[in-house]
Scaffold this active site. Sequence first.
Site, PDB file in Angstrom:
ATOM      1  N   GLN A 190      62.418 -17.488 -26.005  1.00 17.98           N
ATOM      2  CA  GLN A 190      62.578 -16.529 -27.055  1.00 17.98           C
ATOM      3  C   GLN A 190      61.408 -15.483 -27.219  1.00 17.98           C
ATOM      4  OE1 GLN A 190      62.998 -19.680 -30.087  1.00 17.98           O
ATOM      5  NE2 GLN A 190      65.053 -19.047 -30.648  1.00 17.98           N
ATOM      6  N   HIS A 216      63.115 -14.279 -40.517  1.00 20.22           N
ATOM      7  CA  HIS A 216      63.953 -13.754 -39.364  1.00 20.22           C
ATOM      8  C   HIS A 216      65.363 -13.531 -39.886  1.00 20.22           C
ATOM      9  CE1 HIS A 216      66.924 -14.407 -36.068  1.00 20.22           C
ATOM     10  NE2 HIS A 216      65.980 -13.722 -35.452  1.00 20.22           N
TER      11      HIS A 216
END
Length: 304
Positions: free
Chosen positions: A208, A147
């Site tokens: 998320q 990420h």
Amino acid sequence: MESMYRSLKDWHDQAMSLGDPRLDGWLLMDSPVPPALLSILYVVLVLAGMRWMKGRNPFDIRPLMVVYNLSMVVFSAWLVYEFCVSGWLTGYSLGCQPVDFSRSPKAIRMAKACWWFFFSKYIEMLDTFFFVLRGRFELVTFLHVFHHAVVPPSAWWGVKFVPGGFSTFATMLNSVVHVVMYLYYGLAAMGPSVQPYLWWKRYLTKFQMVQFVTIVIHGMQLYFIECDYPKAFANAIMTLACIFFVLFANFYIQAYLKRSGGRRSVQKKQSAHQTVLVANGHSNGRNGAAHNGHHEAAHGRKTD
């Protein structure tokens, strides 16, 4: 080799000429090479740091983490505010929203908000280095490193060519998520006394995942409406959202569903074991009583 280099340079120069001229000279905006190199450097430093910390005592950086995370809450909230006043609460539409390439104060403000969002991704790399310095290698997962390494160079292309408009919905939403995420990290860094109030960690992961689904649903509009916004950038954002959704969903399953299932299995085994022990206790009690009774009877007969 020289011809390949020349071809790449020609492609690079031609591509950069199509970028937003308003961003010329802005930090890290003149070429995609420095952002890509910074991401590679990040991965190298993380691996080197883990190797260096192996066998060493973890650093106590809790006060620094509290300050950092709460500062990121404020910074992320400021980004949300900037995206809102630059467009999303002042005229932007959830449908087709072209980029305003003018030099109006509002358009420039949106472009600056996009740049700050991009630059914040390098600041957020500190998350990993804090994990490493604390010796929390189990937190340095593939999802975490992937990420932090992929998002900054990916965001660079959006800022360079489309700093505003349709896809800033995703950046605004991501900033909202980061307000909540860094609030959690900041509270967690305060120590065990706060742990009882952090029961909502699993819901942060759900939040998320909802973010990624929302981004995809929003982006899919461009396949059904006429809009003066390049679909390539929306496609790239939706692709990343799908990838991260799968990775976060896998994390959720491993961290919560399987772990809780494992705990239930252990509890069932413990309960079954206790039941057996209790049953054996009753059985042994009955057998002992019977044995004592026979013994006393025999002893009584002998006494008589």
